[in-house]
Design a protein around this motif. Structure first.
Motif, short mmCIF file in Angstrom:
data_model
loop_
_atom_site.label_atom_id
_atom_site.label_comp_id
_atom_site.label_asym_id
_atom_site.label_seq_id
_atom_site.Cartn_x
_atom_site.Cartn_y
_atom_site.Cartn_z
N ALA A 84 0.84 -1.21 0.00
CA ALA A 84 0.00 0.00 0.00
C ALA A 84 0.87 1.25 0.00
N ALA A 85 1.97 1.22 0.77
CA ALA A 85 2.89 2.36 0.80
C ALA A 85 3.58 2.54 -0.54
N ALA A 86 3.94 1.42 -1.19
CA ALA A 86 4.63 1.50 -2.48
C ALA A 86 3.70 2.02 -3.58
N MET A 87 2.41 1.72 -3.50
CA MET A 87 1.48 2.16 -4.54
C MET A 87 0.92 3.56 -4.27
N ALA A 88 1.03 4.05 -3.04
CA ALA A 88 0.46 5.36 -2.69
C ALA A 88 0.98 6.51 -3.55
N PRO A 89 2.30 6.56 -3.87
CA PRO A 89 2.77 7.70 -4.67
C PRO A 89 2.18 7.77 -6.07
N TYR A 90 1.66 6.69 -6.58
CA TYR A 90 1.07 6.71 -7.92
C TYR A 90 -0.26 7.49 -7.95
N ILE A 91 -0.82 7.73 -6.79
CA ILE A 91 -2.16 8.32 -6.70
C ILE A 91 -2.04 9.82 -6.42
N ALA A 92 -2.69 10.64 -7.23
CA ALA A 92 -2.66 12.08 -7.02
C ALA A 92 -3.30 12.40 -5.67
N PRO A 93 -2.68 13.28 -4.89
CA PRO A 93 -3.25 13.63 -3.57
C PRO A 93 -4.70 14.08 -3.65
N SER A 94 -5.04 14.78 -4.73
CA SER A 94 -6.42 15.26 -4.88
C SER A 94 -7.39 14.13 -5.17
N ASP A 95 -6.86 12.96 -5.50
CA ASP A 95 -7.71 11.81 -5.81
C ASP A 95 -7.82 10.83 -4.64
N GLY A 96 -7.43 11.26 -3.45
CA GLY A 96 -7.47 10.37 -2.29
C GLY A 96 -8.85 9.80 -2.04
N ALA A 97 -9.87 10.65 -2.05
CA ALA A 97 -11.24 10.19 -1.81
C ALA A 97 -11.71 9.28 -2.94
N LEU A 98 -11.38 9.67 -4.18
CA LEU A 98 -11.77 8.85 -5.33
C LEU A 98 -11.15 7.46 -5.24
N MET A 99 -9.86 7.42 -4.88
CA MET A 99 -9.18 6.13 -4.76
C MET A 99 -9.78 5.29 -3.64
N ALA A 100 -10.21 5.94 -2.56
CA ALA A 100 -10.83 5.21 -1.45
C ALA A 100 -12.12 4.53 -1.92
N TYR A 101 -12.94 5.27 -2.69
CA TYR A 101 -14.18 4.69 -3.22
C TYR A 101 -13.87 3.57 -4.22
N LEU A 102 -12.87 3.82 -5.08
CA LEU A 102 -12.51 2.83 -6.09
C LEU A 102 -11.99 1.56 -5.43
N PHE A 103 -11.14 1.73 -4.42
CA PHE A 103 -10.60 0.56 -3.72
C PHE A 103 -11.71 -0.20 -3.01
N ALA A 104 -12.64 0.51 -2.38
CA ALA A 104 -13.74 -0.15 -1.69
C ALA A 104 -14.57 -0.99 -2.66
N ALA A 105 -14.84 -0.42 -3.87
CA ALA A 105 -15.62 -1.16 -4.86
C ALA A 105 -14.86 -2.38 -5.36
N VAL A 106 -13.56 -2.21 -5.63
CA VAL A 106 -12.74 -3.34 -6.11
C VAL A 106 -12.64 -4.40 -5.02
N MET A 107 -12.47 -3.99 -3.77
CA MET A 107 -12.34 -4.96 -2.69
C MET A 107 -13.63 -5.75 -2.49
N LEU A 108 -14.77 -5.08 -2.55
CA LEU A 108 -16.04 -5.79 -2.41
C LEU A 108 -16.20 -6.83 -3.53
N GLY A 109 -15.88 -6.41 -4.76
CA GLY A 109 -15.98 -7.35 -5.88
C GLY A 109 -15.00 -8.50 -5.76
N ALA A 110 -13.74 -8.18 -5.36
CA ALA A 110 -12.72 -9.21 -5.21
C ALA A 110 -13.07 -10.18 -4.09
#
Length: 202
Positions: free
Chosen positions: A126-152
Motif C-alpha cells: 500500500a505504501a509503495a502504490m500510494a505515490p502513484y495516486i494524485a493527492p487530490s484523488d485520495g477520496a476517489l481512490m478510497a471509493y474505487l478501492f472499496a468497490a474493487v475490494m467488495l468485488g474481489a
C-alpha cells in the motif's frame, strides 16, 4: 573461486557485452527520455505507469491468493518503478510530495500491522502504490478501492466455495485461510486507477 566466477571468467568479452546490452539500452533510453523531459518541460501521461502496474497487479493478486503473501520483490519493484518513472510524469515538487505521502502511508501501515488490522505485506505494498495516486484523488481512490475490494472479496469467496474451481489450484493457501488475500484488491485497484487517470485529468 565459485562456479559462477569460473563461468564468468570463461565467458568472452563479446558474450558479456551482449548479455548487458538490454540493460544498457534500457538505461540509455531512460536517460534520453529524462533529458527530453528536462529540456522541453513536456512530461508523459500517467499511462506511462501502466506497463509496470498491470503485470504487477496480476502477480500480486496471484501471489496473495496462492501463498497469502505479497513478496518484498513486488513491493520493491512497485516503489522502484515510481522512483524511476515519476520524474518523466510529474513535476519535481509533486514527485517529492508523493514520495512523502508514500512514507507516511508506510508508517501508518506498520502501526495498523502492529495492532493486527493489516498484514505486513499489505502495508508495504500500500505504501509503495500510494505515490502513484494524485493527492487530490485520495477520496476517489478510497471509493474505487472499496468497490474493487467488495468485488474481489465476493469473487474469491464464491470461487473457493466451488470444488471444481478449487481443484484447478488445490495448493492455494487462500482457499482455507479465513483471512482475505488483500493483494487481490490492492494491485487491481491501482491498475484500474491508472487506466482511468487520463480521463480523470490526473
Amino acid at each position: 573461486m565459485t562456479s559462477t566466477d569460473a563461468g564468468m571468467r570463461g565467458t568472452s568479452p563479446a558474450a558479456r557485452l551482449a548479455g548487458r546490452a538490454p540493460w544498457v539500452a534500457a538505461a540509455l533510453l531512460y536517460l534520453a527520455a529524462l533529458g527530453w523531459v528536462v529540456a522541453t518541460g513536456t512530461r508523459l501521461g500517467p499511462w506511462a505507469f501502466l506497463p509496470v502496474a498491470v503485470p504487477l497487479a496480476v502477480y500480486v493478486a496471484w501471489s496473495d491468493m496462492a501463498r497469502m503473501k505479497i513478496p518484498n520483490g513486488a513491493v520493491l519493484l512497485c516503489a522502484g518503478a515510481f522512483l524511476l518513472l515519476g520524474p518523466l510524469v510529474l513535476p519535481w515538487a509533486d514527485y517529492g510530495w508523493r514520495i512523502g505521502i508514500g512514507l507516511a502511508v508506510l508508517v501508518a501501515g506498520f502501526l495498523l500491522n502492529m495492532v493486527g488490522v493489516l498484514g505486513a505485506g499489505d502495508a508495504k505494498f500500500a505504501a509503495a502504490m500510494a505515490p502513484y495516486i494524485a493527492p487530490s484523488d485520495g477520496a476517489l481512490m478510497a471509493y474505487l478501492f472499496a468497490a474493487v475490494m467488495l468485488g474481489a472479496f465476493a469473487a474469491h469467496r464464491a470461487m473457493r466455495a466451488v470444488p471444481a474451481v478449487r481443484r484447478l489450484a488445490p495448493d492455494w493457501e487462500s482457499w482455507a485461510d479465513r483471512r482475505f488475500p488483500m493483494g487481490l484488491a490492492l494491485g487491481p485497484a491501482l491498475a484500474l486507477y491508472l487506466a482511468l487517470a487520463p480521463f480523470l485529468g490526473v
